[in-house]
Design an enzyme around this catalytic site. Structure first.
Site, PDB file in Angstrom:
ATOM      1  N   CYS A 256       0.651  -1.192   0.002  1.00  0.00           N
ATOM      2  CA  CYS A 256      -0.059  -0.215  -0.013  1.00  0.00           C
ATOM      3  C   CYS A 256       0.830   1.276  -0.062  1.00  0.00           C
ATOM      4  O   CYS A 256       0.409   2.503  -0.146  1.00  0.00           O
ATOM      5  CB  CYS A 256      -0.998  -0.036   1.166  1.00  0.00           C
ATOM      6  SG  CYS A 256      -2.158  -1.311   1.101  1.00  0.00           S
TER       7      CYS A 256
ATOM      8  N   HIS B  64      -3.268   7.266   2.012  1.00  0.00           N
ATOM      9  CA  HIS B  64      -3.635   5.949   1.239  1.00  0.00           C
ATOM     10  C   HIS B  64      -5.265   5.648   2.013  1.00  0.00           C
ATOM     11  O   HIS B  64      -5.581   5.989   3.120  1.00  0.00           O
ATOM     12  CB  HIS B  64      -2.902   4.943   1.908  1.00  0.00           C
ATOM     13  CG  HIS B  64      -3.188   3.656   1.522  1.00  0.00           C
ATOM     14  ND1 HIS B  64      -3.651   3.120   0.485  1.00  0.00           N
ATOM     15  CD2 HIS B  64      -3.443   2.583   2.552  1.00  0.00           C
ATOM     16  CE1 HIS B  64      -3.907   1.676   0.723  1.00  0.00           C
ATOM     17  NE2 HIS B  64      -3.963   1.439   1.717  1.00  0.00           N
TER      18      HIS B  64
ATOM     19  N   ASN C 272      -9.916  -0.212  -0.463  1.00  0.00           N
ATOM     20  CA  ASN C 272      -8.527  -0.067  -0.265  1.00  0.00           C
ATOM     21  C   ASN C 272      -7.879  -0.835  -1.678  1.00  0.00           C
ATOM     22  O   ASN C 272      -7.833  -1.789  -1.906  1.00  0.00           O
ATOM     23  CB  ASN C 272      -8.129  -0.961   0.869  1.00  0.00           C
ATOM     24  CG  ASN C 272      -6.534  -0.688   0.954  1.00  0.00           C
ATOM     25  OD1 ASN C 272      -5.662  -0.643  -0.014  1.00  0.00           O
ATOM     26  ND2 ASN C 272      -6.056  -1.136   2.122  1.00  0.00           N
TER      27      ASN C 272
HETATM   28  O1  UT7 Z   1      -3.771  -0.936   3.427  1.00  0.00           O
HETATM   29  C1  UT7 Z   1      -2.946  -1.531   4.292  1.00  0.00           C
HETATM   30  C2  UT7 Z   1      -3.428  -1.313   5.771  1.00  0.00           C
HETATM   31  N1  UT7 Z   1      -4.510  -1.893   6.020  1.00  0.00           N
HETATM   32  C3  UT7 Z   1      -5.184  -1.354   6.934  1.00  0.00           C
HETATM   33  O2  UT7 Z   1      -5.006  -0.038   7.142  1.00  0.00           O
HETATM   34  C4  UT7 Z   1      -6.424  -2.062   7.525  1.00  0.00           C
HETATM   35  C5  UT7 Z   1      -6.465  -1.733   9.053  1.00  0.00           C
HETATM   36  N2  UT7 Z   1      -7.546  -2.227   9.793  1.00  0.00           N
HETATM   37  C6  UT7 Z   1      -8.856  -1.873   9.578  1.00  0.00           C
HETATM   38  O3  UT7 Z   1      -9.107  -1.265   8.810  1.00  0.00           O
HETATM   39  C7  UT7 Z   1      -9.692  -2.313  10.622  1.00  0.00           C
HETATM   40  O4  UT7 Z   1      -9.033  -3.105  11.710  1.00  0.00           O
HETATM   41  C8  UT7 Z   1     -10.800  -3.611   9.839  1.00  0.00           C
HETATM   42  C9  UT7 Z   1     -11.760  -2.647   9.213  1.00  0.00           C
HETATM   43  C10 UT7 Z   1     -10.173  -4.548   9.451  1.00  0.00           C
HETATM   44  C11 UT7 Z   1     -11.607  -4.387  11.073  1.00  0.00           C
HETATM   45  O5  UT7 Z   1     -12.217  -3.343  12.006  1.00  0.00           O
HETATM   46  P1  UT7 Z   1     -12.051  -3.451  13.626  1.00  0.00           P
HETATM   47  O6  UT7 Z   1     -13.006  -2.201  14.146  1.00  0.00           O
HETATM   48  O7  UT7 Z   1     -10.576  -3.612  13.853  1.00  0.00           O
HETATM   49  O8  UT7 Z   1     -12.786  -4.575  13.741  1.00  0.00           O
HETATM   50  P2  UT7 Z   1     -12.009  -6.018  14.559  1.00  0.00           P
HETATM   51  O9  UT7 Z   1     -10.978  -6.731  13.732  1.00  0.00           O
HETATM   52  O10 UT7 Z   1     -11.707  -5.808  16.042  1.00  0.00           O
HETATM   53  O11 UT7 Z   1     -13.464  -6.905  14.451  1.00  0.00           O
HETATM   54  C12 UT7 Z   1     -14.450  -6.690  14.991  1.00  0.00           C
HETATM   55  C13 UT7 Z   1     -15.354  -7.942  14.928  1.00  0.00           C
HETATM   56  C14 UT7 Z   1     -14.878  -9.297  15.122  1.00  0.00           C
HETATM   57  O12 UT7 Z   1     -15.953 -10.068  15.643  1.00  0.00           O
HETATM   58  P3  UT7 Z   1     -15.669 -10.389  17.286  1.00  0.00           P
HETATM   59  O13 UT7 Z   1     -14.247 -11.116  17.484  1.00  0.00           O
HETATM   60  O14 UT7 Z   1     -15.729  -9.132  18.072  1.00  0.00           O
HETATM   61  O15 UT7 Z   1     -16.866 -11.227  17.723  1.00  0.00           O
HETATM   62  C15 UT7 Z   1     -14.944  -9.783  13.608  1.00  0.00           C
HETATM   63  O16 UT7 Z   1     -14.846 -11.316  13.775  1.00  0.00           O
HETATM   64  O17 UT7 Z   1     -15.973  -7.854  13.628  1.00  0.00           O
HETATM   65  C16 UT7 Z   1     -15.981  -9.088  13.044  1.00  0.00           C
HETATM   66  N3  UT7 Z   1     -15.829  -9.027  11.763  1.00  0.00           N
HETATM   67  C17 UT7 Z   1     -16.915  -8.674  10.659  1.00  0.00           C
HETATM   68  N4  UT7 Z   1     -18.259  -8.680  10.882  1.00  0.00           N
HETATM   69  C18 UT7 Z   1     -18.919  -8.524   9.835  1.00  0.00           C
HETATM   70  C19 UT7 Z   1     -14.809  -9.031  10.881  1.00  0.00           C
HETATM   71  N5  UT7 Z   1     -15.066  -8.782   9.433  1.00  0.00           N
HETATM   72  C20 UT7 Z   1     -16.298  -8.667   9.514  1.00  0.00           C
HETATM   73  C21 UT7 Z   1     -17.317  -8.320   8.335  1.00  0.00           C
HETATM   74  N6  UT7 Z   1     -18.436  -8.301   8.610  1.00  0.00           N
HETATM   75  N7  UT7 Z   1     -16.737  -8.225   7.240  1.00  0.00           N
END
Ligand code: UT7
Length: 324
Positions: free
Chosen positions: A114, A251, A281
């Protein structure tokens, strides 16, 4: 007066096919509400069967050449940032070079995921300042959808395909931050975090292409810290503060990361260029896509101070400060 690389044209290209969050909710256990709330993404473009990274890169390059009003024969250099090359080798850049009918100069790819566009811009800037080249085409292009595991909801909802390009040309500018061109670039990486965002395949390990794997929460934390730090570094290097900025072109990974970084810089939301809602992204393509968006609609104008910044797999991160 100092020799600097000026941006003389931008272009971009997106695949025709739009994929909405609702459509993804039919593939994996997710919802439009979750995706919008956690990432700000509403839709993304997905390349058609047979549509390659070089196809998108070429279309973006042609658009940028048209805007710059120059011919491919005027180019001395092509640097293409991508994580999704057409082939493992040769570089996708040489396919673009051939398709443009450019037979001289040099063309190569850069791999910094990225952060790839910032890395490519930094290399082109150094080569221009040094006097090695006069005119460079810098492209960020991806068919990132090809790396997705469409059964993994934690990654497949976040990415999209596209390409963006800028033409840089050497020019003599007034020294200091008021003079036009790339003022400075700042690159970083920390390979200790390789396993936080990677593809689980490769020619030398598995002999397969592999799929994206990400520890989203960890990457998120590093992103906010590193992006704010590198933005500060770029501003300080030029004796400027965030109040001097006209535009932040980050980004486009996650709206919350972008807003948290802007808050750390005390930058009002009107100064941020956001495309993550429409493009998701697109890795190395996201910044040049966003730049083209804001230049085409007249937001970014000559003389504006623009901060570009990115973070991605590696971890890699970086920034460039440009007097447009
Ligand atoms: O480009 C390179 C750099 N990449 C990035 O910068 C990405 C960085 N990370 C992020 O953007 C975020 O961490 C995400 C968008 C990937 C995730 O957001 P989050 O607020 O950090 O969510 P999380 O990973 O803490 O997940 C929260 C919950 C989990 O469930 P539990 O464990 O709390 O029960 C996941 O299993 O959301 C669940 N989950 C989903 N639910 C519905 C994960 N993906 C999904 C989904 N739909 N697509």
């Amino acid at each position: 007066m100092v020799r600097r690389a000026r941006v003389i044209g931008c272009g971009s290209a997106l695949p025709h096919r739009r994929m909405t969050n609702e459509e993804l909710a039919g593939l994996v256990d997710t919802s439009d509400e979750w995706i919008v709330q956690r990432s700000g993404i509403r839709e993304r473009r997905v390349a058609a069967e047979g549509e390659t990274t070089s196809d998108l890169a070429l279309a973006a390059a042609r658009a940028a050449l048209g805007r710059a009003g120059i011919a491919a024969a005027d180019l001395d250099l092509i640097i293409l940032a991508t994580t999704t090359p057409d082939r493992t080798f040769p570089a996708t850049a040489v396919r673009v070079q051939a398709a443009l009918g450019m037979t001289g100069g040099a063309a190569f790819d850069v791999q910094a995921v990225c952060s790839g566009f910032v890395y490519a811009l930094s290399i082109a800037d150094a080569m221009i300042r040094q006097g090695q080249v006069r005119t460079a085409l810098v492209i960020g292009a991806e068919t990132f959808s090809r790396l997705l595991d469409w059964s993994d909801r934690s990654t497949c909802v976040l990415f999209g395909d596209g390409a963006g390009a800028v033409i840089l040309q050497a020019g003599l500018s007034e020294a200091g931050a008021q003079g036009r061109g790339i003022l400075s670039t700042h690159l970083h990486s920390d390979g200790r975090h390789e396993d936080k965002l990677y593809v689980d395949g490769g020619p030398s390990s598995t002999r397969t292409v592999g799929h994206v794997r990400m520890d989203g929460r960890e990457v998120f934390k590093h992103a906010v810290t590193n992006l704010a730090a590198v933005a500060d570094e770029a501003l300080r290097a030029n004796g400027l503060t965030a109040a001097d900025l006209d535009w932040l072109v980050p980004h486009q990974a996650n709206r919350r990361i972008i807003e948290a970084t802007a808050r750390k810089l005390d930058l009002p939301p009107e100064k941020i260029v956001l495309t993550v809602d429409r493009h998701a992204n697109t890795a190395a393509a996201s910044i040049p896509l966003a730049l083209d968006d804001a230049v085409s609609d007249g937001r970014i104008r000559e003389g504006d101070l623009v901060l570009i910044e990115a973070m991605g797999g590696g971890l890699t991160w970086g920034a460039a400060l440009v007097r447009w």
